[in-house]
Design a protein around this motif. Structure first.
Motif, mmCIF file in Angstrom:
data_model
loop_
_atom_site.group_PDB
_atom_site.id
_atom_site.type_symbol
_atom_site.label_atom_id
_atom_site.label_comp_id
_atom_site.label_asym_id
_atom_site.label_seq_id
_atom_site.Cartn_x
_atom_site.Cartn_y
_atom_site.Cartn_z
ATOM 1 N N CYS A 354 0.836 -1.201 0.000
ATOM 2 C CA CYS A 354 0.000 0.000 0.000
ATOM 3 C C CYS A 354 0.867 1.245 0.000
ATOM 4 O O CYS A 354 1.965 1.258 0.578
ATOM 5 C CB CYS A 354 -0.901 -0.018 1.232
ATOM 6 S SG CYS A 354 -2.005 1.389 1.377
ATOM 7 N N VAL A 356 0.376 5.708 0.268
ATOM 8 C CA VAL A 356 -0.458 6.901 0.398
ATOM 9 C C VAL A 356 0.028 7.914 -0.633
ATOM 10 O O VAL A 356 1.225 8.198 -0.712
ATOM 11 C CB VAL A 356 -0.362 7.499 1.809
ATOM 12 C CG1 VAL A 356 -1.179 8.790 1.905
ATOM 13 C CG2 VAL A 356 -0.832 6.491 2.848
ATOM 14 N N VAL A 374 -0.606 12.168 8.852
ATOM 15 C CA VAL A 374 -0.329 10.993 8.019
ATOM 16 C C VAL A 374 0.936 10.289 8.488
ATOM 17 O O VAL A 374 0.966 9.060 8.692
ATOM 18 C CB VAL A 374 -0.200 11.401 6.539
ATOM 19 C CG1 VAL A 374 0.327 10.232 5.698
ATOM 20 C CG2 VAL A 374 -1.542 11.869 5.991
ATOM 21 N N THR A 377 0.657 8.267 11.638
ATOM 22 C CA THR A 377 -0.291 7.148 11.684
ATOM 23 C C THR A 377 -0.007 6.051 10.671
ATOM 24 O O THR A 377 -0.628 4.998 10.739
ATOM 25 C CB THR A 377 -1.726 7.665 11.454
ATOM 26 O OG1 THR A 377 -1.780 8.378 10.205
ATOM 27 C CG2 THR A 377 -2.164 8.591 12.577
ATOM 28 N N CYS A 378 0.880 6.283 9.709
ATOM 29 C CA CYS A 378 1.139 5.284 8.674
ATOM 30 C C CYS A 378 2.049 4.176 9.195
ATOM 31 O O CYS A 378 3.091 4.456 9.797
ATOM 32 C CB CYS A 378 1.789 5.928 7.451
ATOM 33 S SG CYS A 378 0.602 6.602 6.297
ATOM 34 N N VAL A 382 4.193 1.270 4.700
ATOM 35 C CA VAL A 382 3.355 2.064 3.788
ATOM 36 C C VAL A 382 4.109 3.326 3.394
ATOM 37 O O VAL A 382 4.453 4.153 4.249
ATOM 38 C CB VAL A 382 2.004 2.428 4.442
ATOM 39 C CG1 VAL A 382 1.205 3.351 3.536
ATOM 40 C CG2 VAL A 382 1.208 1.158 4.746
ATOM 41 N N SER A 383 4.352 3.484 2.090
ATOM 42 C CA SER A 383 5.060 4.670 1.595
ATOM 43 C C SER A 383 4.112 5.856 1.517
ATOM 44 O O SER A 383 2.922 5.702 1.220
ATOM 45 C CB SER A 383 5.643 4.391 0.207
ATOM 46 O OG SER A 383 6.559 3.334 0.246
ATOM 47 N N VAL A 384 4.657 7.035 1.765
ATOM 48 C CA VAL A 384 3.902 8.276 1.605
ATOM 49 C C VAL A 384 4.512 9.025 0.424
ATOM 50 O O VAL A 384 5.647 9.500 0.496
ATOM 51 C CB VAL A 384 3.955 9.130 2.882
ATOM 52 C CG1 VAL A 384 3.197 10.445 2.663
ATOM 53 C CG2 VAL A 384 3.359 8.369 4.063
ATOM 54 N N VAL A 450 -5.271 3.817 8.037
ATOM 55 C CA VAL A 450 -4.740 2.975 6.955
ATOM 56 C C VAL A 450 -5.271 1.552 7.092
ATOM 57 O O VAL A 450 -5.754 0.945 6.126
ATOM 58 C CB VAL A 450 -3.206 2.989 6.967
ATOM 59 C CG1 VAL A 450 -2.653 1.969 5.969
ATOM 60 C CG2 VAL A 450 -2.680 4.374 6.635
ATOM 61 N N GLU A 451 -5.182 0.999 8.293
ATOM 62 C CA GLU A 451 -5.607 -0.377 8.500
ATOM 63 C C GLU A 451 -7.096 -0.565 8.207
ATOM 64 O O GLU A 451 -7.495 -1.571 7.598
ATOM 65 C CB GLU A 451 -5.306 -0.798 9.943
ATOM 66 C CG GLU A 451 -3.823 -0.907 10.270
ATOM 67 C CD GLU A 451 -3.161 0.408 10.628
ATOM 68 O OE1 GLU A 451 -2.000 0.397 11.062
ATOM 69 O OE2 GLU A 451 -3.823 1.471 10.474
ATOM 70 N N ARG A 454 -7.697 -0.399 4.418
ATOM 71 C CA ARG A 454 -7.186 -1.585 3.728
ATOM 72 C C ARG A 454 -8.035 -2.816 4.022
ATOM 73 O O ARG A 454 -8.162 -3.712 3.170
ATOM 74 C CB ARG A 454 -5.740 -1.841 4.135
ATOM 75 C CG ARG A 454 -4.781 -0.752 3.678
ATOM 76 C CD ARG A 454 -3.354 -1.105 4.015
ATOM 77 N NE ARG A 454 -2.854 -2.187 3.157
ATOM 78 C CZ ARG A 454 -1.648 -2.743 3.282
ATOM 79 N NH1 ARG A 454 -0.830 -2.328 4.233
ATOM 80 N NH2 ARG A 454 -1.271 -3.712 2.462
ATOM 81 N N CYS A 523 -10.506 11.363 0.181
ATOM 82 C CA CYS A 523 -9.815 10.268 0.872
ATOM 83 C C CYS A 523 -10.389 8.982 0.308
ATOM 84 O O CYS A 523 -11.510 8.606 0.641
ATOM 85 C CB CYS A 523 -10.030 10.353 2.378
ATOM 86 S SG CYS A 523 -9.223 9.024 3.293
#
Length: 987
Positions: A354, A356, A374, A377-378, A382-384, A450-451, A454, A523
């Protein structure tokens, strides 16, 4: 109107109240809006005509009437402000100019605000406002003298104003230096106009200093001065659009085409729909002959700052598509009709990872606030990915560079602004086949977002997921039909916890829930499978944005992918501010494109809105918030109708007293399908607490028990379902009754027949004859005898009976002997009477000015007012009538010389009365009122009152020892003569 026609009309009105509440159709709303708009336009035209004729007072009266009828029209606010300035009402002008500057950044309002402050001798504020105005707007020659005076008052060494014509005017008495971003560019010794360096637009700040001191207007914000609002769209004959510079509306901006050619837009628009008052948009047309013949795709048009025009890049072929001329269009523009598609098989899937993706353009504060939430919380895997779409803000660019250097984000940077669809696509490409969480840069996300997003992508049939938000159209909460406040970070987290707890309590899984017609791009989770099969957002149709995610979802739906809500997640969203005034035009254009590409899209969304499958979820959230608000306090339930007015005021005032004692006040209103439960002091707080009756009655009772309702207080039952009358029994609590009118024994409520005459309260047989002829307003099929019998039982069973006046107590007890009723005054008459100026007379040589206050229906005395005005006009009597309020036919009154202000807010009424400069107040009601707030307004303004000798109005005037209570039925001419003798000018 004949008796028969009047009876028919009233029977139709009575029938419209059948069922629960007042059913107002969209056609009704449209007719009402059209009527209000027409009346406002007529009032505006009269006001302008009076001003042109030199009658400022009359002109201002009409303009203010128009303004009240169209409160959100900034053009009216501007016109009224100017008229107030001409009339010497400087404070009233200032209030309007401040609002226009704050809401619209209106240049003219900014400078007029300074003028008002100077006239009010508030020089420190005037200096501050002039500094701000000159640092953001071009000053026209008409404001130069004002700027010079303010500079002297401020002790500045001069002043300056810059122009988009690449020039700057500087007025100084000593040598000066000009700096761009701190670099010296120009030196001068005298006042005058100077050419700016060619690259001045690329700088952010322009300073002019004499020695070390800034002149007034320095430093100048170059971005604000040079900013352009614009729009372009494809049409049948090429490309059309508009552009203007709000900081210098008279300037003709330059447009650069896709091939480098330039032109200036110099023709003022006549039909551009803009929300900005005094917007001087300039239109342009690029004919088909100038557009490339082949299918070359979208064309870029930019303003002279290098920014894309709103709506660009624009595909010239789209003009044919939206007009339905589909012959010869390429395959990419062939419409696909929206229909029910076969869903894909649901199977578990394994996520390929995943990322963002956050497109970024401007607004350092909001963007960094978003990124902080972000990054906090990521999960680590998970890449931003942040796409910098050529931000014009160097501090933002530096902040993004720092995050990239620290390895906290992957940064993609555009050299030129490309718009949201291209930026989103670049970020999704960089994700290299992973699931995508696409996020606007004006959002705030909670822990675990995120969770939870997903988790809903765990099956092969799910294409997209969208959470709840304060601003997400069909996924908005609390309200979906009006703007919601933007929550703070703490409020967002609290709402998110509430969403989690409420969803968990339902026992549903993450893949349960209704399908959405489309996701919302603020979002939006997109599965990698869906993205791989459907492709990226279209870059050729939607310009900078609006509609690209809807098109993507419709294409995905056609392949069987579902779009799910995430009701256990709440994400804060600032809202659509990116496109300024052009956003409205861009949204309308892109909606046309969507419906042309996907015929039936509007109907699809409308079906979802009408069905409202998320109502139950929003109602659960409202119930949970209500329980938290209650916090174990005792609650009182106020049952009222949905017409507001005096009943609404009493409910509000009694609720304030109850809550001041530590309780919780709730209100129950009728709804077309049942009822609505509200916070009695904030009817917007819980918009989803609507209950279908009787099927939702058990749930309503559970809610009322949970919040510990200890007493039910009846204020009005009209429009309510029958089961509301027995709520107290089901709850096992007492009920009190506050009597507001005569609905307990009169189906017509007002004790007036259909010809507007007080009935005299005959026996039941006489009442039955009246109702048979004229109809009733109860909205239920019940005889007068049955009504009286039921009312007797209900009044006798109440713990406490209250009525506003002794007159009302006597009338009710005459029909229901033996009941004990307490008189509870709604205002302190002893205090009000202290304001009355006794012995006042009209000025010598002036007519008696008589003021009526309120919404005047027939029983409130409309016919009395109309005939009195006719008598005054017929006999040329020295009386002027004014109505601070409105009627069902203002035009008829105004044609007879009555000045009618139109509807007002409570906080306006005293000022409106004073503006009429009245000598006496008139209460023309021809039926007994149970109180009369209009009388309180009249007394509060210092006036004596004249009324008919009946009801609470007659009782209160007589007790006051001031004014007059005259016999009901007195001929209008005789009434006029009494007023002249009592309040006319002394000889």
């Amino acid at each position: 109107m004949s008796s028969e026609r009047l009876a028919s009309s009233e029977q139709k009105l009575s029938a419209s109240f059948a069922g629960f509440g007042r059913v107002v159709s969209e056609e009704d709303r449209l007719r009402w809006r059209e009527a209000m708009s027409r009346r406002a336009q007529e009032a505006f035209a009269r006001g302008q005509a009076a001003l042109q004729a030199g009658n400022t007072s009359l002109g201002l009266f009409w303009l203010e009437r128009a303004e009240r009828m169209s409160r959100h029209n900034p053009n009216l606010k501007w016109s009224v402000g100017l008229a107030c300035l001409s009339a010497g009402r400087i404070s009233d002008c200032l209030v309007r100019m401040e609002g226009l500057r704050q809401d619209f950044g209106l240049r003219e309002a900014a400078f007029l605000e300074v003028i008002c402050l100077v006239r009010l001798q508030r020089m420190e504020e005037a200096i501050h406002r002039m500094q701000t105005a000159l640092s953001r707007f071009h000053a026209t020659p008409q404001t130069h003298l004002l700027a010079r005076q303010i500079a002297v008052a401020a002790g500045r060494p001069g002043w300056m104003t810059a122009s988009n014509t690449d020039t700057i005017f500087i007025e100084v008495s000593r040598p000066f230096k000009l700096f761009l971003d701190g670099q010296e560019c120009i030196q001068g010794n005298e006042s005058g106009t100077y050419d700016l360096p060619k690259d001045w637009r690329s700088a952010r700040s322009l300073d002019v200093r004499v020695g070390r001191r800034h002149v007034l207007g320095s430093p100048l914000d170059i971005r604000v001065l040079t900013r352009c609002e614009s729009f372009v769209e494809a049409t049948s004959d090429g490309l059309r659009g508009w552009i203007w510079a709000p900081a210098e509306p008279e300037y003709s901006p330059c447009v650069t085409l896709w091939d480098g050619a330039t032109f200036r837009a110099e023709t003022f628009a006549e039909d551009v729909d803009s929300d900005i008052p005094l917007a001087r948009t300039k239109v342009f047309h690029i004919p088909t002959s100038r557009v490339p013949e082949n299918d070359t795709g979208p064309l870029a048009l930019r303003d002279e700052n290098g920014c894309l025009l709103t709506g660009a890049p624009v595909d010239p072929l789209v003009g044919r598509l939206t007009l339905g001329r589909r012959g010869g269009l390429p395959a990419r523009l062939r419409p696909v009709k929206v229909r029910t598609w076969t869903p894909r098989p649901r199977c578990p899937r394994t996520s390929p990872g995943c990322a963002v993706v956050i497109p970024v353009y401007a607004d350092l504060r909001r963007t960094m606030a978003c990124l902080r939430t972000v990054l906090a919380t990521c999960p680590a895997d998970v890449s931003v990915i942040v796409v910098d779409d050529a931000t014009p803000e160097p501090p933002l660019a530096r902040a993004l560079d720092q995050l990239a250097a620290e390895g906290r984000i992957v940064l993609i940077r555009h050299l030129q602004n490309q718009g949201f669809p291209i930026s989103a696509n670049d970020g999704m490409r960089a994700a290299e086949g992973r699931d995508i969480l696409l996020l606007n840069s004006d959002t705030l996300v909670p822990a675990g977002w995120v969770e939870r997003m997903r988790a809903r992508l765990a099956f092969t049939d799910v294409g997209t997921v969208t959470p709840f938000s304060n601003d997400a159209t069909i996924l908005s909460y609390p309200a979906v039909d009006r703007p919601n406040p933007v929550p703070s970070l703490a409020d967002m987290r609290a709402l998110d916890r509430l969403c989690q707890e409420t969803f968990k309590a339902t026992g549903k899984t993450s893949c349960d829930g209704p399908d959405l017609p489309t996701a919302h791009g603020f979002c939006m989770a997109i599965s990698a499978d869906c993205l791989a099969e459907i492709g990226l957002f279209r870059e050729d149709l939607f310009g900078q944005g609006y509609g690209e995610e809807n098109d993507f979802c419709l294409r995905a739906s056609a392949s069987g992918f579902r779009h799910l809500p995430a009701p256990d997640l709440f994400v804060a969203h600032i809202g659509s501010v990116s496109f300024g005034t052009a956003g409205k035009s861009l949204g309308a254009r892109n909606l046309k494109i969507l419906n042309a590409l996907h015929p039936g899209y509007d109907r699809l969304v409308k079906r979802f809105i009408d069905a409202d499958p998320l109502h139950t979820t929003r109602r659960r959230l409202d119930i949970a918030r209500l329980i938290r608000l209650a916090g174990g306090r005792s609650a009182m339930l106020m049952v009222q109708h949905d017409a507001g007015g005096g009943v609404g005021r009493v409910v509000r005032e009694r609720s304030e007293v109850f809550e001041a004692d530590g309780g919780l006040a709730l209100a129950l209103r009728p709804h077309e399908q049942g009822c609505s439960l509200e916070d009695a002091l904030d009817d917007k707080r819980f918009p989803n607490l609507t209950f279908r009756l009787s099927e939702d009655l058990p749930l309503l009772l559970d809610v009322l028990r949970t919040v510990r309702v200890q007493v039910v207080e009846w204020h009005h039952l009209i429009g309510h379902a029958p089961c509301v009358r027995t709520l107290h029994e089901r709850l096992g609590v007492p009920y009190d009754v506050f009597i507001h009118d005569h609905v307990w024994f009169c189906p017509r409520i007002s004790l007036c027949d259909g010809e507007g005459r007080y009935c005299g309260e005959p026996d039941i047989t006489g009442c039955e004859q009246c109702v048979t002829r004229w109809g009733g307003y109860l909205g239920e099929d019940i005889s007068v005898s049955a009504l009286v019998a039921r009312s007797g039982q209900e009044l006798s069973g109440a713990r406490r009976l209250m009525a506003p006046s002794e007159d009302t107590v006597r009338r009710i007890r005459r029909h229901f002997p033996g009941v004990i009723i307490e008189a509870v005054a709604l205002e302190d008459d002893a205090t009000l009477r202290k304001s009355i100026r006794t012995g006042h007379h009209a000025a010598y040589g002036q007519p008696v000015r008589v003021c009526v206050v309120g919404g005047i229906s027939r029983w409130k005395g409309y016919d009395v007012l109309l005939t009195l005005a006719a008598e005054i006009q017929k006999h040329r009597l020295p009386i002027e009538l004014s109505l601070v309020g409105h009627t069902h036919d203002d035009d008829a009154l105004m044609s007879l010389g009555v000045r009618v202000t139109g509807e007002y807010r409570e906080d306006e009424v005293q000022a409106l009365i004073q503006q009429q400069q009245p000598d006496v107040g008139l209460i023309p009601s021809i039926a007994p009122e149970t109180w009369c707030y209009a009388l309180g307004h009249i007394w509060r303004s210092g006036l004596e009152a004249v009324c008919f000798d009946l009801g609470a109005q007659g009782e209160r005037v007589t007790r006051s020892g001031t004014g007059l209570a005259v016999p009901l039925g007195m001929p209008p001419f005789q009434l006029a003569m009494i007023v002249i003798r009592r309040w006319g000018a002394l000889q």
